[in-house]
Design a protein around this motif. Structure first.
Motif, PDB file in Angstrom:
ATOM      1  N   GLY A 127       0.706  -1.306   0.096  1.00 37.53           N
ATOM      2  CA  GLY A 127      -0.038  -0.009   0.004  1.00 37.53           C
ATOM      3  C   GLY A 127       0.982   1.228   0.031  1.00 37.53           C
ATOM      4  N   PRO A 128       1.511   1.685  -0.888  1.00 39.32           N
ATOM      5  CA  PRO A 128       2.499   2.765  -1.112  1.00 39.32           C
ATOM      6  C   PRO A 128       1.651   3.892  -1.172  1.00 39.32           C
ATOM      7  N   LEU A 133       5.080   5.845  -4.151  1.00 34.35           N
ATOM      8  CA  LEU A 133       4.831   5.224  -5.745  1.00 34.35           C
ATOM      9  C   LEU A 133       5.439   5.978  -6.674  1.00 34.35           C
ATOM     10  N   HIS A 134       5.675   7.315  -6.497  1.00 35.25           N
ATOM     11  CA  HIS A 134       6.419   8.132  -7.367  1.00 35.25           C
ATOM     12  C   HIS A 134       7.960   7.818  -7.422  1.00 35.25           C
ATOM     13  N   LYS A 135       8.472   7.840  -6.093  1.00 39.27           N
ATOM     14  CA  LYS A 135       9.694   7.243  -5.867  1.00 39.27           C
ATOM     15  C   LYS A 135      10.202   5.866  -6.378  1.00 39.27           C
ATOM     16  N   ILE A 136       9.230   4.995  -6.319  1.00 32.66           N
ATOM     17  CA  ILE A 136       9.545   3.679  -6.689  1.00 32.66           C
ATOM     18  C   ILE A 136       9.558   3.642  -8.269  1.00 32.66           C
ATOM     19  N   ARG A 137       8.698   4.324  -8.927  1.00 34.49           N
ATOM     20  CA  ARG A 137       8.566   4.467 -10.262  1.00 34.49           C
ATOM     21  C   ARG A 137       9.977   5.123 -10.967  1.00 34.49           C
ATOM     22  N   LYS A 188       0.612  -0.012  -9.229  1.00 38.76           N
ATOM     23  CA  LYS A 188       0.100   0.664  -8.050  1.00 38.76           C
ATOM     24  C   LYS A 188       0.653   0.136  -7.020  1.00 38.76           C
ATOM     25  N   GLN A 189       1.064  -1.137  -7.053  1.00 33.84           N
ATOM     26  CA  GLN A 189       1.360  -1.741  -5.978  1.00 33.84           C
ATOM     27  C   GLN A 189       2.303  -2.582  -6.527  1.00 33.84           C
ATOM     28  N   LEU A 224      12.812  -1.665  -2.828  1.00 32.18           N
ATOM     29  CA  LEU A 224      11.788  -1.068  -2.696  1.00 32.18           C
ATOM     30  C   LEU A 224      11.857  -0.259  -1.322  1.00 32.18           C
ATOM     31  N   LEU A 225      12.507  -0.690  -0.374  1.00 34.79           N
ATOM     32  CA  LEU A 225      12.587   0.417   0.918  1.00 34.79           C
ATOM     33  C   LEU A 225      13.394   1.330   0.583  1.00 34.79           C
ATOM     34  N   LYS A 226      14.785   1.037   0.069  1.00 31.83           N
ATOM     35  CA  LYS A 226      15.620   2.190  -0.586  1.00 31.83           C
ATOM     36  C   LYS A 226      14.897   3.200  -1.355  1.00 31.83           C
ATOM     37  N   ALA A 227      14.061   2.595  -2.330  1.00 35.34           N
ATOM     38  CA  ALA A 227      13.530   3.699  -3.122  1.00 35.34           C
ATOM     39  C   ALA A 227      12.308   4.627  -2.513  1.00 35.34           C
ATOM     40  N   ILE A 228      11.913   3.825  -1.604  1.00 39.78           N
ATOM     41  CA  ILE A 228      10.925   4.976  -0.749  1.00 39.78           C
ATOM     42  C   ILE A 228      11.273   5.740   0.257  1.00 39.78           C
TER      43      ILE A 228
END
Length: 229
Positions: A127-128, A133-137, A188-189, A224-228
């Motif tokens: 549930g980002p 979500l923008h950071k992950i993308r 989105k997830q 993913l953790l580093k990304a967000i």
């Protein structure tokens, strides 16, 4: 894959599965209250012990996990406010182990669902927020090759298959070219799911098997953790 030695032990009896099978036939408050002691003995207390031992084991690899079992375990009571199904109890028991536990499911961790049908073992970002979500993308778009190599690792594919999640129905212009190169940017997830037979619940190798899943998901979770952050 990892060198930690496990002391095999049984955390659950076969009554874990039997209890939920009986609850499925008697999903109402009167039956549950009559079987409250059985629930405490066969479900809640051993699950708390297992989650505590799992946290303790994970901490040997990730010292940032500083959390108690009570912060990870979800209630057996269902939220029936907006559901047509008014059955008061879930037919599974769950926990979310991460740096923030159950209060923040956007933080990658390991999510467990024990049921009579199977054990579900999940990871990733379920549930980002829009910002996350923008950071992950953005992170994936900068180096899609690294992300793709993690997802195509043989161990990850064997245990989890692929990334799942809802996708954008309409892709904004700013992401259209990126999505052509890496379709998962439209997600989105970003979560993934592994399954084991429910017989593992009462096995003495339960902790070791779950930790194998944790080690397999760890590179993707950390990406993913580093990304967000």
């Amino acid at each position: 894959m990892f060198s930690l030695k496990f002391i095999t032990m049984h955390y659950f009896t076969q009554d874990f599965v039997a209890f939920f099978k009986d609850l499925a036939k008697n999903n109402h408050k009167d039956w549950f209250h009559e079987n409250k002691k059985r629930y405490e003995t066969s479900i809640k207390k051993p699950f708390e012990v297992f989650v505590g031992k799992l946290i303790e084991t994970i901490q040997q690899y990730d010292t940032n996990i500083v959390i108690q079992p009570k912060d990870c375990m979800l209630r057996i009571n269902r939220d029936i406010r907006f559901s047509k199904d008014k059955s008061p109890y879930n037919l599974h028991y769950t926990a979310f182990i991460s740096r923030e536990g159950r209060k923040d499911k956007s933080i990658p961790g390991i999510f467990l669902r024990f049921s009579p049908e199977m054990i579900g073992i999940m990871g990733g970002c379920f549930g980002p927020s829009k910002e996350q979500l923008h950071k992950i993308r953005t992170t994936i778009n900068k180096d899609a090759t690294t992300f793709r190599s993690l997802l195509e690792h043989a161990d990850f594919v064997q245990k989890f298959g692929e990334i799942r999640g809802e996708t954008m129905k309409r892709i904004p212009k700013e992401w259209q070219e990126a999505c052509k190169k890496e379709p998962l940017i439209a997600n989105k997830q970003f979560y993934f799911v592994g399954e084991e037979a429910s017989g593992l619940i009462s096995s003495e190798n339960l902790l070791e098997e779950v930790m194998e899943y944790w080690h397999t998901m760890r590179p993707v979770n950390e990406y993913l953790l580093k990304a967000i952050q």
